[in-house]
Design a protein around this motif. Structure first.
Motif, short mmCIF file in Angstrom:
data_model
loop_
_atom_site.label_atom_id
_atom_site.label_comp_id
_atom_site.label_asym_id
_atom_site.label_seq_id
_atom_site.Cartn_x
_atom_site.Cartn_y
_atom_site.Cartn_z
N SER A 100 0.95 -1.33 0.09
CA SER A 100 0.04 0.19 0.06
C SER A 100 0.81 1.32 0.07
N LEU A 107 -0.17 3.42 7.40
CA LEU A 107 -1.05 2.34 8.38
C LEU A 107 -2.27 2.56 8.81
N GLY A 108 -3.03 1.26 8.85
CA GLY A 108 -4.40 1.56 9.34
C GLY A 108 -5.50 1.89 8.31
N GLN A 109 -5.16 2.05 6.99
CA GLN A 109 -5.94 2.49 5.95
C GLN A 109 -6.77 1.23 5.58
N TYR A 110 -8.25 1.32 5.77
CA TYR A 110 -9.08 0.43 5.88
C TYR A 110 -9.36 0.41 4.09
N LEU A 139 -7.14 -3.93 1.15
CA LEU A 139 -7.46 -5.32 0.49
C LEU A 139 -8.63 -5.58 -0.26
N THR A 157 -0.59 -12.04 3.87
CA THR A 157 -0.94 -10.85 3.92
C THR A 157 -0.54 -10.11 5.40
N SER A 158 -0.38 -8.77 5.36
CA SER A 158 -0.15 -8.11 6.39
C SER A 158 -0.80 -6.87 6.53
N GLU A 159 -0.82 -5.88 7.30
CA GLU A 159 -1.73 -4.63 7.42
C GLU A 159 -1.83 -3.82 5.98
N VAL A 160 -0.35 -3.81 5.50
CA VAL A 160 -0.14 -2.72 4.59
C VAL A 160 0.26 -3.41 3.15
N SER A 161 0.55 -4.82 3.16
CA SER A 161 1.03 -5.44 2.15
C SER A 161 0.44 -6.61 2.05
N LEU A 162 0.50 -7.52 0.59
CA LEU A 162 0.17 -8.62 0.44
C LEU A 162 1.00 -9.23 -0.65
#
Length: 538
Positions: A373, A377-380, A383, A402-407
């Motif tokens: 992304s 961080l925390g951007q809903y 995905l 996946t992780s919070e900001v990447s996959l």
């Protein structure tokens, strides 16, 4: 004198061959007669098992005789038989379609694959002595096939719908020939085209989905034996269906005859479907890559599904769906070339207490896509936005981490695009993704799937990464399947085969191997003994 001796020798050879064929025919006719008596006296008034035979099992007249012999070896059963096309017929039909696009109308009848298909089926009719009416029916199908190819040549277009119609001729001919052969030897048999008994699908030509709500009751009604009538062996075309909207012939994807068999088994609420192949059931890995593979005696539905989706060639990826729906139907994989082999039984559950790794499979020519992304961080919704791009481009994904900001995810471009479109369509996909993230693409990767008991993940991963470290193989991505039976590792494509060989040696060939045995026990010595026996037999 020399010429005379050669003539006498050849005459003797011909006589021996004739006598051998006669003896085989007499034996088969005896078995068929026993089957006829069993069918008339059988306490089961309805079909109680489905047998499915693939293309290599019915590749010629001799193999069709062998299949009839197999069927008649179990007189206690009243079977429904699902057949694929003979040998390489499906491949040759597809080749005919491609050649028709660049062949003038007058030369269509002399297309080499068309001539081969014609010779194979007409000679099989002659050798098996099928009924004259059936031979005429086969000849008419061959004529219709030629007319379809002429139409493709005129229109200079081979649509997916036309391609499905084209490949359907293989199953339609093989089932008619086989049913006639049974009847000619005294076994009541009736041929059915799957589209005509209610196998209803979506209009996705080339890889249609079964519409179960319509199909199951229709097939159940069509294949129910009539009260008071003779018990008949039902011979059904595999691979084919009828589109719900257009009513045109559809296909269920390559290997779809497996799905036809389990579908019929579910419709008739049977306890078992038998899929007869040319291997001794499911193996611990691909024997073309790993020389010391071992047979797997038991699998769950989930394990078999994961194996099929990630590259194992034994079963169609969707063949387990009808069994899962039924929850009580077993699928047994047997070898038509080796009847004595125990094969593999696939059921809803099995004892996993001493199971560690069940099988290893490699899927090559995979593309790995890393997506990061470009926002905080925390951007809903990140995905959701990513997978919307894949949905819009009609691209299916194999493995995801996946992780919070990447996959990272892997995809098989050939699932979505033909060879000539892969580069262009992949570039378009990346272009859309780069609007919301930074993207890195790596081609020619391989997915190594470890079908295992994930309750023992720590031990499995410890031993796996120890082996890969020793081999100098780096893992680019790891994912554990939601089915809880699969751990997938993505490695460089050039290292996939070396990785699976090394892991197979670790989990199946060494003193620390752990494989389930039929009595529920397991130890390295027992597995070593099985391996030694298997290798000695080879």
């Amino acid at each position: 004198m020399s010429n005379l001796r050669c003539t006498v020798r050849q005459t003797l050879v011909n006589e021996i061959a004739h006598l051998t064929a006669h003896m085989c025919s007499v034996r088969l006719m005896h078995l068929l007669a026993c089957q006829l008596a069993a069918l008339q006296l059988c306490c089961s008034l309805q079909v109680n098992v489905v047998y499915k035979f693939g293309g290599s099992s019915v590749r010629d007249a001799e193999r069709m005789r062998e299949v009839a012999d197999i069927i008649c070896s179990f007189p206690e059963n009243l079977p429904c038989v699902v057949l694929s096309a003979m040998g390489k017929t499906t491949n040759m039909l597809l080749e005919c379609g491609e050649l028709a696009l660049c062949t003038s109308i007058d030369k269509i009848p002399s297309l080499k694959p068309l001539e081969t298909i014609r010779d194979l089926h007409l000679s099989t009719c002659q050798v098996l002595g099928v009924e004259p009416a059936v031979q005429a029916e086969v000849e008419q199908l061959l004529s219709n096939l030629q007319q379809l190819l002429i139409g493709i040549s005129i229109m200079q277009d081979l649509t997916n719908r036309a391609r499905d119609s084209l490949v359907s001729f293989g199953e339609r001919m093989s089932t008619r020939i086989f049913a006639s052969y049974l009847r000619q030897h005294g076994v009541p048999a009736q041929q059915f085209d799957a589209p005509e008994i209610g196998v209803t699908t979506t209009d996705d030509f080339g890889n249609a989905d079964i519409i179960y709500e319509q199909t199951l009751p229709a097939v159940r009604a069509a294949l129910r034996q009539q009260p008071g009538g003779p018990r008949q062996v039902q011979v059904v075309t595999g691979f084919l269906g009828k589109a719900m909207l257009s009513s045109a012939i559809t296909t269920l994807g390559r290997g779809g005859s497996d799905l036809t068999a389990t579908l019929i088994g579910a419709a008739l609420e049977l306890k078992e479907v038998q899929v007869w192949k040319d291997v001794d059931g499911v193996l611990t890995s691909d024997p073309r890559m790993v020389p010391n593979t071992l047979p797997v005696t038991e699998l769950t539905y989930d394990e078999a599904t994961e194996l099929a989706f990630f590259g194992a060639q034994v079963l169609h990826p969707l063949a387990m769906q009808p069994a899962i729906r039924s929850e009580s139907m077993d699928v047994r994989v047997k070898n038509s070339y080796n009847r004595q082999a125990a094969g593999t039984i696939i059921s809803k559950s099995r004892d996993m207490r001493c199971s560690l790794v069940t099988s290893l499979v490699v899927k090559n020519n995979v593309t790995l896509v890393d997506i990061v992304s470009s926002r905080m961080l925390g951007q809903y919704g990140f995905l959701a936005n990513v997978f919307e791009v894949f949905r819009a481009n009609q691209v299916s994904v194999d493995v995801v981490a996946t992780s919070e900001v990447s996959l990272s995810l892997s995809l098989d471009p050939k699932k979505s695009w033909s060879d000539g479109e892969v580069g262009e369509e992949l570039n378009r996909l990346v272009y859309e993704l780069e609007k919301i993230a930074s993207v890195r693409v790596r081609s020619n990767m391989a997915i190594l799937s470890i079908i295992c008991n994930v309750q023992k993940t720590s031990e499995i991963l410890m031993r796996t990464f120890k082996v890969l470290l020793q081999e100098g193989i780096n893992v680019s991505m790891m994912s554990q399947g939601a089915s809880k039976v699969n751990i997938s590792l993505v490695v460089d494509g050039s290292e996939g085969q070396r990785a699976v060989k090394a892991l197979h040696k670790e989990f199946f060939e060494g003193p620390n191997s752990c494989m389930p045995l039929r009595n529920g026990s397991s130890n390295g010595a027992a597995v070593a003994a099985v391996a030694a026996t298997t290798l000695a037999a080879r």
